[in-house]
Structure formats: structure tokens, C-alpha cells
Design a protein around this motif. Structure first.
Motif, PDB file in Angstrom:
ATOM      1  N   ASN A 371      49.201  32.922  47.337  1.00 15.98           N
ATOM      2  CA  ASN A 371      48.130  33.877  47.647  1.00 15.98           C
ATOM      3  C   ASN A 371      47.159  34.086  46.479  1.00 15.98           C
ATOM      4  O   ASN A 371      46.590  35.164  46.320  1.00 15.98           O
ATOM      5  N   ARG A 372      46.988  33.065  45.678  1.00 20.81           N
ATOM      6  CA  ARG A 372      46.019  33.146  44.595  1.00 20.81           C
ATOM      7  C   ARG A 372      44.654  32.680  45.116  1.00 20.81           C
ATOM      8  O   ARG A 372      44.527  31.577  45.652  1.00 20.81           O
ATOM      9  N   LYS A 373      43.655  33.536  44.948  1.00 20.06           N
ATOM     10  CA  LYS A 373      42.295  33.203  45.346  1.00 20.06           C
ATOM     11  C   LYS A 373      41.386  33.311  44.125  1.00 20.06           C
ATOM     12  O   LYS A 373      41.580  34.180  43.273  1.00 20.06           O
ATOM     13  N   TYR A 374      40.412  32.442  44.084  1.00 13.01           N
ATOM     14  CA  TYR A 374      39.529  32.416  42.920  1.00 13.01           C
ATOM     15  C   TYR A 374      38.090  32.207  43.360  1.00 13.01           C
ATOM     16  O   TYR A 374      37.809  31.750  44.477  1.00 13.01           O
ATOM     17  N   CYS A 375      37.189  32.539  42.448  1.00 16.10           N
ATOM     18  CA  CYS A 375      35.753  32.337  42.659  1.00 16.10           C
ATOM     19  C   CYS A 375      35.154  31.802  41.367  1.00 16.10           C
ATOM     20  O   CYS A 375      35.593  32.186  40.267  1.00 16.10           O
ATOM     21  N   ILE A 376      34.183  30.910  41.474  1.00 15.49           N
ATOM     22  CA  ILE A 376      33.530  30.314  40.304  1.00 15.49           C
ATOM     23  C   ILE A 376      32.044  30.635  40.363  1.00 15.49           C
ATOM     24  O   ILE A 376      31.385  30.429  41.393  1.00 15.49           O
ATOM     25  N   TRP A 377      31.499  31.131  39.245  1.00 18.91           N
ATOM     26  CA  TRP A 377      30.067  31.384  39.120  1.00 18.91           C
ATOM     27  C   TRP A 377      29.518  30.534  37.972  1.00 18.91           C
ATOM     28  O   TRP A 377      29.914  30.702  36.822  1.00 18.91           O
ATOM     29  N   SER A 378      28.620  29.618  38.306  1.00 18.28           N
ATOM     30  CA  SER A 378      28.087  28.699  37.292  1.00 18.28           C
ATOM     31  C   SER A 378      26.566  28.611  37.282  1.00 18.28           C
ATOM     32  O   SER A 378      25.997  27.864  36.473  1.00 18.28           O
ATOM     33  N   LEU A 379      25.894  29.325  38.175  1.00 17.92           N
ATOM     34  CA  LEU A 379      24.443  29.228  38.287  1.00 17.92           C
ATOM     35  C   LEU A 379      23.756  29.963  37.129  1.00 17.92           C
ATOM     36  O   LEU A 379      24.132  31.102  36.817  1.00 17.92           O
ATOM     37  N   PRO A 380      22.774  29.361  36.456  1.00 19.59           N
ATOM     38  CA  PRO A 380      22.240  28.011  36.656  1.00 19.59           C
ATOM     39  C   PRO A 380      22.714  27.021  35.593  1.00 19.59           C
ATOM     40  O   PRO A 380      22.233  25.906  35.537  1.00 19.59           O
ATOM     41  N   GLY A 411      34.452  37.843  48.475  1.00 17.10           N
ATOM     42  CA  GLY A 411      35.802  37.814  48.997  1.00 17.10           C
ATOM     43  C   GLY A 411      36.786  38.486  48.050  1.00 17.10           C
ATOM     44  O   GLY A 411      36.428  39.001  46.977  1.00 17.10           O
ATOM     45  N   GLU A 412      38.041  38.443  48.432  1.00 18.89           N
ATOM     46  CA  GLU A 412      39.086  39.092  47.645  1.00 18.89           C
ATOM     47  C   GLU A 412      39.643  38.117  46.612  1.00 18.89           C
ATOM     48  O   GLU A 412      40.797  37.688  46.675  1.00 18.89           O
ATOM     49  N   ALA A 413      38.816  37.787  45.664  1.00 18.15           N
ATOM     50  CA  ALA A 413      39.237  36.861  44.615  1.00 18.15           C
ATOM     51  C   ALA A 413      40.147  37.572  43.628  1.00 18.15           C
ATOM     52  O   ALA A 413      39.881  38.698  43.217  1.00 18.15           O
ATOM     53  N   ARG A 414      41.222  36.880  43.261  1.00 18.00           N
ATOM     54  CA  ARG A 414      42.129  37.410  42.240  1.00 18.00           C
ATOM     55  C   ARG A 414      41.662  37.050  40.845  1.00 18.00           C
ATOM     56  O   ARG A 414      41.913  37.791  39.892  1.00 18.00           O
ATOM     57  N   VAL A 415      40.985  35.916  40.718  1.00 16.60           N
ATOM     58  CA  VAL A 415      40.475  35.443  39.432  1.00 16.60           C
ATOM     59  C   VAL A 415      39.032  35.002  39.635  1.00 16.60           C
ATOM     60  O   VAL A 415      38.718  34.305  40.613  1.00 16.60           O
ATOM     61  N   ILE A 416      38.160  35.407  38.728  1.00 16.68           N
ATOM     62  CA  ILE A 416      36.751  35.015  38.770  1.00 16.68           C
ATOM     63  C   ILE A 416      36.433  34.262  37.484  1.00 16.68           C
ATOM     64  O   ILE A 416      36.660  34.775  36.379  1.00 16.68           O
ATOM     65  N   GLU A 441      42.976  44.829  39.123  1.00 13.23           N
ATOM     66  CA  GLU A 441      43.859  43.661  39.128  1.00 13.23           C
ATOM     67  C   GLU A 441      43.088  42.342  39.039  1.00 13.23           C
ATOM     68  O   GLU A 441      43.660  41.288  38.752  1.00 13.23           O
ATOM     69  N   VAL A 442      41.773  42.373  39.286  1.00 11.97           N
ATOM     70  CA  VAL A 442      40.969  41.149  39.228  1.00 11.97           C
ATOM     71  C   VAL A 442      40.750  40.753  37.772  1.00 11.97           C
ATOM     72  O   VAL A 442      40.341  41.571  36.938  1.00 11.97           O
ATOM     73  N   ARG A 443      41.009  39.476  37.480  1.00 15.10           N
ATOM     74  CA  ARG A 443      40.862  38.962  36.119  1.00 15.10           C
ATOM     75  C   ARG A 443      39.590  38.114  36.033  1.00 15.10           C
ATOM     76  O   ARG A 443      39.217  37.406  36.981  1.00 15.10           O
ATOM     77  N   PHE A 444      38.959  38.187  34.873  1.00 15.50           N
ATOM     78  CA  PHE A 444      37.715  37.451  34.624  1.00 15.50           C
ATOM     79  C   PHE A 444      37.940  36.481  33.467  1.00 15.50           C
ATOM     80  O   PHE A 444      38.525  36.853  32.438  1.00 15.50           O
ATOM     81  N   PHE A 445      37.425  35.249  33.634  1.00 13.43           N
ATOM     82  CA  PHE A 445      37.542  34.223  32.595  1.00 13.43           C
ATOM     83  C   PHE A 445      36.198  33.511  32.446  1.00 13.43           C
ATOM     84  O   PHE A 445      35.515  33.236  33.447  1.00 13.43           O
ATOM     85  N   THR A 446      35.837  33.211  31.218  1.00 18.89           N
ATOM     86  CA  THR A 446      34.698  32.326  30.959  1.00 18.89           C
ATOM     87  C   THR A 446      35.221  30.920  30.703  1.00 18.89           C
ATOM     88  O   THR A 446      36.364  30.731  30.277  1.00 18.89           O
ATOM     89  N   TYR A 447      34.383  29.933  30.951  1.00 16.91           N
ATOM     90  CA  TYR A 447      34.772  28.540  30.732  1.00 16.91           C
ATOM     91  C   TYR A 447      33.530  27.729  30.385  1.00 16.91           C
ATOM     92  O   TYR A 447      32.387  28.173  30.579  1.00 16.91           O
TER      93      TYR A 447
END
Length: 657
Positions: A371-380, A411-416, A441-447
Motif C-alpha cells: 500500500n505504498r503510493k508515491y508522486c513525483i514532481w519534476s516540472l520544469p 491522490g493519497e501519496a505516502r511519499v512525494i 505521515e506524508v514524507r517529502f524527498f528531493t532527488y
């Protein structure tokens, strides 16, 4: 007139001297050397060769060692002189008139003048011409040396290096560009063997299709000759070095090597091995020079050029040789283990992507839970959702190997995941405010990597952990100074929260509290209801400052500490002065809107600073209850705007009080 025998001997020596000119860097073949005898040319050493220039581009060398000089003339001239040094002796002979030549010498000169050689320097006299009895010469060297031009000095060759794109196959038949790389600091080729400058003349890019274990390459090394040349491979630009760091580290830890066939005109002639300098056994086997292995730290790898050999007997029998890359591909992928090998390739590709992005192992394990859900934001910075960039594709490749599922930002992302180059656009999203405030509970990471952020911030790292930073609008302080003072005290007592006030906003708050619509000079002498708030600043519970504009801003730190040493009245005067300068051109109707814009820009700048995003989760602006109907300023949608009554820490820290 036919020359006698002695002139014929001189002619033989002269023609042999100019028969073939051997250049400095030209290899001498056995066929170029005449048999020993009277006609053999003896080449002078570099210290004794004297070029004579008679034209702009043509030269003749000093006559060979067996040229028949007229020694009687020199012996007669020296009878009555004390023993001179070599240089004065030459000057003395050049200064005297030339004596009459013998008949044999005249015959040789006439013959040389009769042949049509396009070498004006050959017709120049070897002795100085006679004019009025004497000739001016250089006081320290013969005229032949004084006539030399600087263009005869050999040019220093430029050191060879290669530049091109580096591609890596992270999936089957799908190559991804990592960055531009360069191959430089090449050693001299051994025994004048193969050189990278020649073998890579038709190579414009490098593609690593697979990495091989060192032990799998034993048959390949047996089919190759001795390593001919070594060099370094590293990123062409400094900002790309971090992108290669993960790949190089992976090759070092996994003890893997990349092999590239080099072809010329369709024929595979050599192999280029790419490997880490930490592979001691391989470096000893190939005899890598020690200076290339020093100070690596995964910033570069080594390349070695090995000729690909095959016996002449196989060619004579008509044996067809397999392509080099086909042979290598079969080394570690036997047909009986194709499925297991395919799984291993996938695992290796995922491990390479993990190292390339510097993904912590703890995060990979966390994403493998159900049940791990994630979202990626890379724009632009690294493409959009439908057309992601290289680093985003690698991140998705790793996450696809886990049990996690991709969802939208709503959505219900667990990790962004946020690309480091896309933080500014991420802070403009109102959905982010809700997740940081209502979903702890939502965790944020840069990459990823980007030129707009320091290289120390590249890679995967967690941000927005807990707590937050709060500031206030001028109307909130002016309308409810007691409520603001109480909230500031609670913020100072909470271990995860901080409070700061912008100087120009404090000055505007004082003006509004005094009944003025904008800061004016006369408010400096008026009593202020803000003194209890400034007492908190004097005690160190609240900071009166602006956000730093850059990472490790020493001037900002010094200015903040300097203001903390001021007395309360002095701090208020500085704030009023700053307010009059900032809002001098604003109309009374627009001054609050401009104040909101000032607060928004400053708090976003604080969000972008690594120290604050690494330690705080929420960035809040407290506004007056009467301001809730006013629209938010441009760029302020990603901030949390709240009134004193609606603000909550949401961590139950003050539940018992």
C-alpha cells in the motif's frame, strides 16, 4: 669541362646529403640507410646541426661529416695566432677575404650551379662573400646561426583528449544519456603501439550496454594484447560530476568493468576497458601507472586500450571471426541460464540506478511495504509527467521494482518526490500546503541534480520533517497585539517551531497601530504597543530579520546578530526606517497588498534555504481575521495563511497546558 676524380667524390657526398631529409619525429627505416663507405651520410646531433636559411621556407642542412674541407687554408691562417677560443676562431676566418679556390673546387662549383634544383639555399656560398675586405658578423656566433628564424623551432603538440556523450543502457535496448564526458591525461603508448587518438577517431559517443564482472573477462583478456595506453574518464562539466559519482561508485563496489569495441572502417581492432581505480588486482594485471590511481574518490574512472588479436592461421583458413560485442555478450549469459541471467541483469540495472541517484537503502525498504503510493514532481527541471527527464525515469525505474504505486499529487501519496530544480514551482501548489499541514505521515524527498542548487544538495534527501516557521502580517499585529504576543510565546516554547518578524512589516505595524495608513516620519516619536513584542525579540525568543538570499550567507548571519544586540527602542527605529524606505511609493489602498507580497517573497526565500527545509515542515503567515477575504498574493499559494484562532500546531504539544 669534366671534373677530375676528387670533385666526383665531393659530388657523391653532396648528393647523398640532400638525398633524403630525416625529420625530427619521422621513424627511420632500414631502407633509408646507405651502405657504409665514402658516400654514407653522417647526421649531425641536434647540438651541432646548423640550418642555413636562404628563403622563407626552404633550408639546407650542414654538410655531412665526410665533406672535404680545404684544411690547408685554416692551418695557414692559424700559424701566427695565439690559441683562441672556438668562437673567435670562426669570427676571424669569416672576417678574412676568401682565398683563391683550387681548380677542383671551381669545377665542383660550376657543376652544382649547372643542375636545376629548386633549392636556393644550395646555391648560397658556404663562405662569406668578399666586399670591401671585411664583413660585419655577429660578435658571438656565425652568420648561419644569426639567420635562423623562430619558425624553425618545432611546435609543442597539444595534449590529446576526447569529448563526447556517455550513454548507459538501464533497460534492454534503451540507452539513456548520463552527461558529457572527457577522456584525458593519456599515457604514452607502449612500444609505439596503438593509440587512443587513432583508435577513437571515428567514435563520437560512448555507450555502456552492460557491466561485466572482472572474473568473467578472463577469456577476453587472453584474446587481447598488452595494454597500450591508459587515461582518465570524467565528467566534462563540474555540475555533471555528481551524476557520474553514483555510476563510478557502483562499478567500484560491484567490481564491474565496461568493455567497448573500437572499430575503424567497420573492422574491430581494439577494446576500450572502463574500470574503477579501486580494483587493485585488475590494475596490477594491466600495469596501470600509479599516478593515474591517486586521488580518485569516484570522481573519475580509468580507461585502458587493448588491441584485439587473432592469429594469422585462422585468417588463412578463412575462419570468420564473431563480432567482439557478440562474443562478450555470451560470456555471462549462457543459454541454459537465460531466465536467471535476465533477472540478474534487471537487479544490476536497478542497483545502478539506485547508486546513480544516491537513494538510501532505508527508503527502498520503506517503499517495498504494501500500500505504498508515491508522486513525483519534476516540472520544469526534469521534464513533465508525460515526458520525464533522465533522472526522473531512473527514479521511476527503481520504484517500479518495489510494490509502490504512482498516483497524482491530489491522490493519497505516502511519499512525494521533488526534483531539486523544481522546488520553486512545487512551492506554488496549494495541494502541498494541505499535505504538510493535515497529513504529517506524508514524507517529502528531493532527488536529482541541477545547476541552480549547490552540488551538496544533489541526490535523494528527506525534507519537511516536523515543526515550522511563523511570521505575521502588519494588520494582524496592529489589530491584536496581545493575541500575537501570546502566540509568539507559545512558538518560542515549542522545540520544533520558530517565529520571525520582517523589519519593514514591524515598522508598518507600528504605523497602523498609531492610526496612520502608511509609515511617516512623525511615528518615530509616538508610543508603541509593539514594545512587549520587541521585548521577546530582545530576549531571543523572536527574530527581527529577513530571510537569507543564499546558502551559508555570512552577511545575513552577522546582520541578524547585530540587530539582537540593539535596545528595544533602537530596534523599533530601525524597523520604522526600513518600512518608510520599502513602502514610500505605495498608495494607502495598496500598502497592505504590497505588504502581503513582501511577506510571501521573503518566506518563500526561507523555504528554499537548505537549513530551513531540512528542519521545518510548515511555513505559516498569521493574518488578521479581517484579511481572510483578501486574495492571496502572487507566489503565496504554497504558503499556509491562517488567523490566530484557526492556527494549530497539530502535534498535541500543549495539550496538557
Amino acid at each position: 669541362m669534366q671534373p677530375s676524380d676528387p670533385p666526383a667524390k665531393e659530388l657523391s657526398s653532396t648528393t647523398n646529403t640532400f638525398k633524403k631529409k630525416t625529420f625530427e619525429n619521422e621513424p627511420c627505416l632500414a631502407s633509408d640507410v646507405e651502405p657504409s663507405g665514402a658516400s654514407t651520410t653522417v647526421e649531425a646531433s641536434p647540438s651541432t646541426t646548423i640550418p642555413v636559411w636562404a628563403g622563407p621556407s626552404q633550408t639546407v642542412e650542414e654538410p655531412s661529416a665526410n665533406w672535404d674541407y680545404n684544411t690547408e687554408i685554416f692551418e695557414t691562417a692559424d700559424d701566427n695566432l695565439p690559441p683562441p677560443s672556438p668562437a673567435p676562431l670562426i669570427q676571424h676566418q669569416l672576417a678574412k677575404p676568401a682565398p683563391p679556390k683550387r681548380a677542383s673546387e671551381k669545377a665542383a662549383d660550376e657543376f652544382l650551379q649547372s643542375i636545376s634544383l629548386n633549392m636556393p639555399g644550395l646555391n648560397s656560398p658556404l663562405e662569406p662573400s668578399v666586399s670591401d675586405g671585411t664583413q660585419e658578423v655577429d660578435s658571438s656566433r656565425p652568420k648561419a646561426l644569426t639567420s635562423m628564424k623562430t619558425s624553425v623551432m618545432p611546435k609543442i603538440p597539444k595534449k590529446w583528449k576526447w569529448e563526447g556523450d556517455l550513454f548507459v543502457d538501464f533497460a534492454k535496448n534503451q540507452a539513456e544519456k548520463v552527461c558529457e564526458v572527457t577522456i584525458k591525461d593519456a599515457t604514452d603508448s607502449r612500444d609505439n603501439g596503438a593509440r587512443m587518438s587513432f583508435m577513437m577517431a571515428q567514435t563520437d559517443s560512448i555507450r555502456i550496454q552492460k557491466l561485466y564482472n572482472v572474473t568473467d573477462l578472463t577469456p577476453v583478456f587472453r584474446a587481447c594484447g598488452e595494454a597500450q595506453q591508459f587515461a582518465k574518464l570524467e565528467a566534462l562539466e563540474n555540475q555533471d560530476s555528481r551524476a557520474l559519482h553514483g555510476l563510478f561508485r557502483h562499478m567500484s563496489v560491484q567490481r564491474q568493468v565496461a568493455v567497448l569495441p573500437l572499430s575503424l572502417d567497420g573492422a574491430e581492432l581494439a577494446l576500450l576497458f572502463i574500470f574503477s581505480s579501486s580494483l587493485d588486482a585488475l590494475c596490477r594485471f594491466l600495469r596501470v601507472p600509479e599516478h593515474l590511481r591517486q586521488d580518485s574518490h569516484n570522481t573519475h574512472v580509468l580507461v585502458a586500450l587493448l588491441p584485439w588479436l587473432i592469429s594469422s592461421a585462422k585468417y588463412s583458413k578463412g575462419t570468420t571471426r564473431n563480432q567482439v560485442d557478440e562474443t562478450i555478450q555470451q560470456l555471462s549469459t549462457p543459454s541454459s541460464q537465460s531466465k536467471d541471467s535476465h533477472r540478474r541483469i534487471l537487479r544490476e540495472a536497478a542497483a545502478m540506478a539506485i547508486d546513480l541517484l544516491s537513494i538510501p537503502r532505508e527508503l527502498v525498504d520503506f517503499m517495498q511495504f504494501s500500500n505504498r503510493k508515491y508522486c513525483i514532481w519534476s516540472l520544469p527541471a526534469d521534464g513533465a509527467a508525460l515526458n520525464p527527464g533522465f533522472e526522473t525515469r531512473q527514479l521511476k525505474y527503481v520504484l517500479d521494482k518495489t510494490k509502490a504505486m504512482s498516483v497524482s499529487l491530489d491522490g493519497e501519496a505516502r511519499v512525494i518526490f521533488i526534483h531539486v530544480g523544481a522546488l520553486k514551482t512545487f512551492y506554488e501548489l496549494s495541494a502541498v500546503v494541505i499535505k504538510r499541514r493535515d497529513a504529517p505521515e506524508v514524507r517529502f524527498f528531493t532527488y536529482g541534480t541541477h545547476e541552480s542548487v549547490p552540488s551538496s544538495r544533489w541526490g535523494v534527501r528527506e525534507i519537511f520533517p516536523l515543526g515550522g516557521i511563523v511570521t505575521f502580517t502588519p494588520l494582524a499585529i496592529a489589530e491584536d497585539p496581545v493575541g500575537c504576543h501570546s502566540l509568539m510565546r507559545n512558538l518560542a516554547q515549542h522545540p520544533l517551531w520558530e517565529c520571525y518578524l520582517i523589519p519593514s512589516i514591524v515598522g508598518l505595524s507600528h504605523a497602523l497601530a498609531c492610526g496612520k495608513d502608511k509609515p511617516v516620519p512623525e511615528i518615530t516619536s509616538m508610543d508603541s504597543c509593539l514594545l512587549p513584542i520587541l521585548d521577546l525579540a530582545n530576549a531571543g525568543s523572536v527574530s527581527v530579520t529577513k530571510a537569507p538570499t543564499k546558502h551559508h550567507d555570512g552577511a545575513w548571519i552577522a546582520n541578524t546578530l547585530e540587530k539582537q544586540l540593539l535596545e528595544v527602542e533602537d530596534v523599533l527605529r530601525e524597523c520604522i526606517k526600513s518600512s518608510m524606505e520599502r513602502f514610500a511609493d505605495c498608495s494607502e489602498s495598496d500598502i497592505l497588498v504590497e505588504a502581503d507580497r513582501e511577506i510571501s517573497q521573503d518566506l518563500v526565500n526561507m523555504e528554499l534555504q537548505p537549513t530551513f527545509m531540512d528542519n521545518y515542515r510548515r511555513f505559516v503567515v498569521i493574518r488578521a481575521a479581517s484579511e481572510e477575504t483578501r486574495s492571496l498574493p502572487e507566489g503565496g499559494l504554497g504558503l499556509e495563511w491562517s488567523s490566530i484562532s484557526n492556527f494549530a500546531f497539530k502535534d498535541d504539544y500543549f495539550l496538557g497546558s
